[in-house]
Scaffold this active site. Structure first.
Site, PDB file in Angstrom:
ATOM      1  N   HIS A   1      -3.295   0.422   2.937  1.00  0.00           N
ATOM      2  CA  HIS A   1      -2.974   1.842   3.032  1.00  0.00           C
ATOM      3  C   HIS A   1      -3.558   2.674   1.889  1.00  0.00           C
ATOM      4  O   HIS A   1      -3.264   3.868   1.780  1.00  0.00           O
ATOM      5  CB  HIS A   1      -1.450   2.010   3.055  1.00  0.00           C
ATOM      6  CG  HIS A   1      -0.791   1.172   4.099  1.00  0.00           C
ATOM      7  ND1 HIS A   1      -1.028   1.337   5.447  1.00  0.00           N
ATOM      8  CD2 HIS A   1       0.078   0.131   4.003  1.00  0.00           C
ATOM      9  CE1 HIS A   1      -0.317   0.448   6.131  1.00  0.00           C
ATOM     10  NE2 HIS A   1       0.354  -0.300   5.279  1.00  0.00           N
TER      11      HIS A   1
ATOM     12  N   ASP B   1       5.965  -0.015  -0.584  1.00  0.00           N
ATOM     13  CA  ASP B   1       5.036  -0.792   0.232  1.00  0.00           C
ATOM     14  C   ASP B   1       3.644  -0.695  -0.395  1.00  0.00           C
ATOM     15  O   ASP B   1       2.912   0.262  -0.181  1.00  0.00           O
ATOM     16  CB  ASP B   1       5.009  -0.270   1.670  1.00  0.00           C
ATOM     17  CG  ASP B   1       4.176  -1.166   2.587  1.00  0.00           C
ATOM     18  OD1 ASP B   1       3.333  -1.928   2.081  1.00  0.00           O
ATOM     19  OD2 ASP B   1       4.377  -1.098   3.811  1.00  0.00           O
TER      20      ASP B   1
ATOM     21  N   GLY C   1       3.045   2.370   9.007  1.00  0.00           N
ATOM     22  CA  GLY C   1       3.803   2.633  10.235  1.00  0.00           C
ATOM     23  C   GLY C   1       5.169   3.222   9.943  1.00  0.00           C
ATOM     24  O   GLY C   1       5.651   4.100  10.660  1.00  0.00           O
TER      25      GLY C   1
ATOM     26  N   ILE D   1      -5.277   3.099   6.636  1.00  0.00           N
ATOM     27  CA  ILE D   1      -4.401   3.645   7.661  1.00  0.00           C
ATOM     28  C   ILE D   1      -3.052   3.992   7.041  1.00  0.00           C
ATOM     29  O   ILE D   1      -2.690   3.494   5.979  1.00  0.00           O
ATOM     30  CB  ILE D   1      -4.209   2.659   8.830  1.00  0.00           C
ATOM     31  CG1 ILE D   1      -3.511   1.373   8.348  1.00  0.00           C
ATOM     32  CG2 ILE D   1      -5.552   2.350   9.480  1.00  0.00           C
ATOM     33  CD1 ILE D   1      -3.176   0.400   9.462  1.00  0.00           C
TER      34      ILE D   1
END
Length: 284
Positions: free
Chosen positions: A192, A187, A210, A207
């Site tokens: 991120h 990803d 998830g 962040i």
């Protein structure tokens, strides 16, 4: 309309070959924070090839990106990726994932729900090898501004937590570099990793993925409530309820019931702000 539900649901699945070996498994586990302490026998099951087992959430990165990006490029789907959020994730295990494997992945739009001001696209991936089905994975993708196409609203059930204290409470610290390591499993979203990109998206800093929180939570459940036995996991689902930042701590509350563990995940440093909700691990 950007979304043509009938066309998207009728489209043929997108198929492709995927493969993995112990290096992919080890990298994924390290991205979840495995290996601390490095010589702990329980952690060596995640990091040492001679003792390796596979955490079932590895299914979300095997053939990384194929299901989500393929599904969002399906006929009848034409959306702005800047309006896309990963709303939920579920996996069903048909048998334990082998340490080394090659398989066929088949991805399709399984459902489309009209939430009025938004659409929810359910992207389903079915993976099988020469011995038969391995897993089925559903990603619930929330697309802002794409509702109103006349579809069903879809399910909105929530998982009620017991009105008693949790049976277990675990805390898992997120290293400052954990997002940088996790993204090597496939990803590459700069949200991120890149502080400037994160600011453009409205965040003070990058962040955590998830799905990294998702994997960390399953590891905590397996290691504590399931005696470290990954083969006991039958299914695992969650709703992404909020963000968490590298450097913060996940508080993982577990309620054990017959055949399943109910889980709530919050961010300790932000007054237990929700991170994962409606989270269930079904097990043998």
């Amino acid at each position: 309309m950007p979304i043509d539900a009938a066309r998207a649901l009728a489209a043929d699945p997108r198929k492709g070959d995927i493969g993995w070996d112990h290096k992919d498994i080890q990298l994924y586990h390290l991205g979840l924070g495995a290996g601390l302490p490095a010589t702990d026998p329980d952690e060596l099951r995640y990091t040492l090839e001679s003792k390796l087992h596979v955490l079932p959430s590895f299914a979300t990165v095997a053939g990384a990106g194929m299901a989500m990006m393929g599904g969002l490029a399906a006929p009848g789907i034409d959306v702005n990726l800047a309006h896309v959020l990963h709303g939920g994730q579920s996996i069903e295990l048909h048998r334990p994932i082998p340490v080394k494997g090659s398989a066929t992945s088949s991805a399709k739009v399984a459902a489309l729900y009209d939430k009025g001001k938004a659409a929810v696209i359910v992207l389903r991936t079915e993976v099988a090898d020469a011995d038969g089905p391995l897993w089925t994975s559903d990603a619930q993708i929330f697309v802002r501004g794409e509702g109103g196409f006349g579809g069903e609203r879809g399910p909105s059930a929530r998982e009620e937590l017991p009105g008693r204290a949790p049976d277990r409470v675990e805390e898992r610290h997120i290293r400052e570099d954990q997002g940088l390591l996790y993204r090597l499993s496939g990803d590459w979203n700069p949200l991120h990793a890149d502080p400037e990109f994160a600011k453009l998206a409205g965040f003070d800093k990058p962040i955590l993925h998830g799905l990294c929180s998702y994997g960390m939570t399953l590891k905590a459940v397996v290691d504590t409530a399931l005696g470290g036995d990954v083969s006991r996991v039958r299914a695992y689902r969650t709703r992404f309820a909020g963000i968490v930042f590298p450097g913060e701590t996940l508080r993982i509350r577990m309620w054990q019931e017959t055949g399943r563990v109910l889980v709530s995940v919050t961010a300790v440093e932000r007054d237990d702000a929700p991170v994962l909700a409606d989270t269930v691990v079904e097990h043998a």
